[in-house]
Design a protein around this motif. Structure first.
Motif, PDB file in Angstrom:
ATOM      1  N   ASP A  64      27.256 -44.679 -16.563  1.00  0.00           N
ATOM      2  CA  ASP A  64      27.581 -44.528 -15.154  1.00  0.00           C
ATOM      3  C   ASP A  64      26.270 -44.640 -14.378  1.00  0.00           C
ATOM      4  OD1 ASP A  64      26.254 -42.091 -15.395  1.00  0.00           O
ATOM      5  OD2 ASP A  64      28.071 -40.889 -15.295  1.00  0.00           O
ATOM      6  N   LYS A  65      26.290 -44.260 -13.128  1.00  0.00           N
ATOM      7  CA  LYS A  65      25.099 -44.411 -12.281  1.00  0.00           C
ATOM      8  C   LYS A  65      23.905 -43.613 -12.819  1.00  0.00           C
ATOM      9  CE  LYS A  65      25.542 -44.603  -7.740  1.00  0.00           C
ATOM     10  NZ  LYS A  65      25.719 -44.180  -6.322  1.00  0.00           N
ATOM     11  N   GLN A  66      24.155 -42.431 -13.362  1.00  0.00           N
ATOM     12  CA  GLN A  66      23.065 -41.556 -13.781  1.00  0.00           C
ATOM     13  C   GLN A  66      22.701 -41.650 -15.264  1.00  0.00           C
ATOM     14  OE1 GLN A  66      25.864 -40.010 -12.179  1.00  0.00           O
ATOM     15  NE2 GLN A  66      24.946 -40.101 -10.151  1.00  0.00           N
ATOM     16  N   ASN A  67      23.677 -41.839 -16.128  1.00  0.00           N
ATOM     17  CA  ASN A  67      23.456 -41.630 -17.555  1.00  0.00           C
ATOM     18  C   ASN A  67      24.031 -42.733 -18.424  1.00  0.00           C
ATOM     19  OD1 ASN A  67      22.431 -38.876 -17.196  1.00  0.00           O
ATOM     20  ND2 ASN A  67      24.518 -38.410 -16.560  1.00  0.00           N
ATOM     21  N   ILE A  68      23.530 -42.747 -19.656  1.00  0.00           N
ATOM     22  CA  ILE A  68      24.163 -43.521 -20.718  1.00  0.00           C
ATOM     23  C   ILE A  68      24.334 -42.572 -21.898  1.00  0.00           C
ATOM     24  CG2 ILE A  68      21.978 -44.398 -21.633  1.00  0.00           C
ATOM     25  CD1 ILE A  68      23.573 -47.028 -22.264  1.00  0.00           C
ATOM     26  N   LYS A  69      25.502 -42.608 -22.522  1.00  0.00           N
ATOM     27  CA  LYS A  69      25.817 -41.721 -23.641  1.00  0.00           C
ATOM     28  C   LYS A  69      26.324 -42.588 -24.784  1.00  0.00           C
ATOM     29  CE  LYS A  69      27.089 -37.601 -25.400  1.00  0.00           C
ATOM     30  NZ  LYS A  69      26.122 -36.762 -26.032  1.00  0.00           N
ATOM     31  N   VAL A  70      25.766 -42.374 -25.980  1.00  0.00           N
ATOM     32  CA  VAL A  70      26.139 -43.168 -27.154  1.00  0.00           C
ATOM     33  C   VAL A  70      26.824 -42.264 -28.175  1.00  0.00           C
ATOM     34  CG1 VAL A  70      25.292 -44.594 -29.060  1.00  0.00           C
ATOM     35  CG2 VAL A  70      24.249 -44.791 -26.794  1.00  0.00           C
ATOM     36  N   PHE A  71      27.891 -42.782 -28.774  1.00  0.00           N
ATOM     37  CA  PHE A  71      28.656 -42.082 -29.803  1.00  0.00           C
ATOM     38  C   PHE A  71      28.637 -42.932 -31.071  1.00  0.00           C
ATOM     39  CE2 PHE A  71      30.221 -41.227 -25.620  1.00  0.00           C
ATOM     40  CZ  PHE A  71      30.355 -39.855 -25.584  1.00  0.00           C
ATOM     41  N   LYS A  72      28.680 -42.272 -32.237  1.00  0.00           N
ATOM     42  CA  LYS A  72      28.661 -42.982 -33.514  1.00  0.00           C
ATOM     43  C   LYS A  72      29.628 -42.322 -34.480  1.00  0.00           C
ATOM     44  CE  LYS A  72      25.648 -44.449 -37.250  1.00  0.00           C
ATOM     45  NZ  LYS A  72      25.451 -43.634 -38.426  1.00  0.00           N
ATOM     46  N   ASN A  73      30.319 -43.138 -35.243  1.00  0.00           N
ATOM     47  CA  ASN A  73      31.251 -42.665 -36.260  1.00  0.00           C
ATOM     48  C   ASN A  73      31.140 -43.575 -37.479  1.00  0.00           C
ATOM     49  OD1 ASN A  73      33.562 -41.004 -37.134  1.00  0.00           O
ATOM     50  ND2 ASN A  73      34.695 -42.915 -37.022  1.00  0.00           N
ATOM     51  N   ASN A 113      24.061 -51.268 -20.738  1.00  0.00           N
ATOM     52  CA  ASN A 113      23.250 -51.412 -19.521  1.00  0.00           C
ATOM     53  C   ASN A 113      23.543 -52.735 -18.811  1.00  0.00           C
ATOM     54  OD1 ASN A 113      21.744 -48.969 -19.337  1.00  0.00           O
ATOM     55  ND2 ASN A 113      20.454 -49.649 -21.036  1.00  0.00           N
ATOM     56  N   GLN A 114      23.665 -53.820 -19.579  1.00  0.00           N
ATOM     57  CA  GLN A 114      23.995 -55.116 -18.986  1.00  0.00           C
ATOM     58  C   GLN A 114      25.380 -55.088 -18.339  1.00  0.00           C
ATOM     59  OE1 GLN A 114      23.143 -58.852 -21.073  1.00  0.00           O
ATOM     60  NE2 GLN A 114      22.284 -57.590 -22.718  1.00  0.00           N
ATOM     61  N   ALA A 115      26.351 -54.522 -19.051  1.00  0.00           N
ATOM     62  CA  ALA A 115      27.717 -54.465 -18.525  1.00  0.00           C
ATOM     63  C   ALA A 115      27.762 -53.671 -17.220  1.00  0.00           C
ATOM     64  CB  ALA A 115      28.660 -53.861 -19.564  1.00  0.00           C
ATOM     65  N   TYR A 116      27.027 -52.559 -17.180  1.00  0.00           N
ATOM     66  CA  TYR A 116      27.010 -51.745 -15.962  1.00  0.00           C
ATOM     67  C   TYR A 116      26.367 -52.508 -14.800  1.00  0.00           C
ATOM     68  CZ  TYR A 116      26.466 -47.944 -12.696  1.00  0.00           C
ATOM     69  OH  TYR A 116      26.533 -47.175 -11.566  1.00  0.00           O
ATOM     70  N   ARG A 117      25.274 -53.234 -15.072  1.00  0.00           N
ATOM     71  CA  ARG A 117      24.626 -54.019 -14.012  1.00  0.00           C
ATOM     72  C   ARG A 117      25.578 -55.077 -13.443  1.00  0.00           C
ATOM     73  NH1 ARG A 117      19.965 -53.451 -17.200  1.00  0.00           N
ATOM     74  NH2 ARG A 117      20.256 -55.442 -18.235  1.00  0.00           N
ATOM     75  N   LEU A 118      26.397 -55.663 -14.305  1.00  0.00           N
ATOM     76  CA  LEU A 118      27.339 -56.691 -13.853  1.00  0.00           C
ATOM     77  C   LEU A 118      28.552 -56.100 -13.140  1.00  0.00           C
ATOM     78  CD1 LEU A 118      27.291 -58.984 -17.013  1.00  0.00           C
ATOM     79  CD2 LEU A 118      26.410 -59.580 -14.752  1.00  0.00           C
ATOM     80  N   PHE A 119      29.105 -55.018 -13.676  1.00  0.00           N
ATOM     81  CA  PHE A 119      30.360 -54.443 -13.186  1.00  0.00           C
ATOM     82  C   PHE A 119      30.146 -53.414 -12.070  1.00  0.00           C
ATOM     83  CE2 PHE A 119      34.231 -51.740 -13.950  1.00  0.00           C
ATOM     84  CZ  PHE A 119      35.159 -52.698 -13.542  1.00  0.00           C
ATOM     85  N   LYS A 120      29.019 -52.722 -12.114  1.00  0.00           N
ATOM     86  CA  LYS A 120      28.631 -51.750 -11.090  1.00  0.00           C
ATOM     87  C   LYS A 120      29.564 -50.546 -10.978  1.00  0.00           C
ATOM     88  CE  LYS A 120      26.196 -55.192  -8.256  1.00  0.00           C
ATOM     89  NZ  LYS A 120      25.585 -55.789  -9.367  1.00  0.00           N
ATOM     90  N   LYS A 121      30.265 -50.237 -12.049  1.00  0.00           N
ATOM     91  CA  LYS A 121      31.127 -49.057 -12.132  1.00  0.00           C
ATOM     92  C   LYS A 121      30.991 -48.486 -13.535  1.00  0.00           C
ATOM     93  CE  LYS A 121      34.656 -50.863  -9.014  1.00  0.00           C
ATOM     94  NZ  LYS A 121      36.026 -51.351  -8.919  1.00  0.00           N
TER      95      LYS A 121
END
Length: 195
Positions: A119-128, A55-63
């Protein structure tokens, strides 16, 4: 659909970047390294940490952007160090990890890999999860991550993580042909989500 052939990956970790580039290249995707200063929250919940970073990275990068984070679990030490391995690597040398495990029979360690896309609408998390063990002597060298010299992941044919990276990009490429990684999960989702 907004699928692009280039992934923006916020990291300053050269090993993580090499992994991302290696796995994504196999799928015909390029990885663009985005260097951002993001404050990492301190918490035991690794998914919460990666979500916050993303979320922080998206706020800074805006893409649309990807971030990753690892959590390490030593079952014999009640899950220690969890998401605090980066801090331990600041203080510990390989021999400190070895002393920590002195007299412990179950030397199992589990790497919990987390990757988040926003992205603008969603956040998706993956785990392995990747199992391994802590060896009894240091092999290989990584100046920033002492743990890499004492951990052998089950899929690395007896080599420490440091030894794999010391062999260069060809060894890393070969490693990810045979081992599932959190990036594989992301690519499977990313390349099919718009269809």
């Amino acid at each position: 659909m907004y699928l692009l052939n280039e992934i923006n990956f916020a990291t300053t970790n050269k090993e993580k970047l090499l992994i991302a580039q290696t796995v994504c290249q196999q799928a015909g995707l390029k990885v663009k390294c985005i260097k951002l200063v993001v404050d990492e929250i301190q918490a035991e919940d690794a998914e919460l940490i990666v979500r916050d970073k993303c979320n922080q990275a998206y706020r800074l990068f805006k893409k649309p952007i990807v971030v990753s984070d690892d959590s390490w679990d030593i079952p014999a030490l009640n899950g220690f160090p969890g998401p605090y391995m980066k801090s331990l690597n600041y203080w510990f040398k390989p021999e400190d990890f070895l002393r920590l495990m002195n007299g412990i029979k179950d030397r199992t360690i589990i790497l919990h890999q987390y990757l988040a896309f926003k992205d603008k609408q969603n956040i998706k998390v993956f785990k392995n999860d990747i199992k391994g063990h802590i060896i009894k002597e240091s092999r290989g060298y990584n100046k920033n991550s002492a743990n890499m010299s004492v951990i052998v992941l089950d899929s690395d044919n007896g080599q420490t993580i440091a030894q794999v990276f010391e062999k260069g990009q060809a060894a890393v490429v070969d490693r990810y042909k045979n081992r599932p990684d959190v990036w594989h999960q992301f690519i499977d989702w990313y390349t099919t989500k718009g269809k």
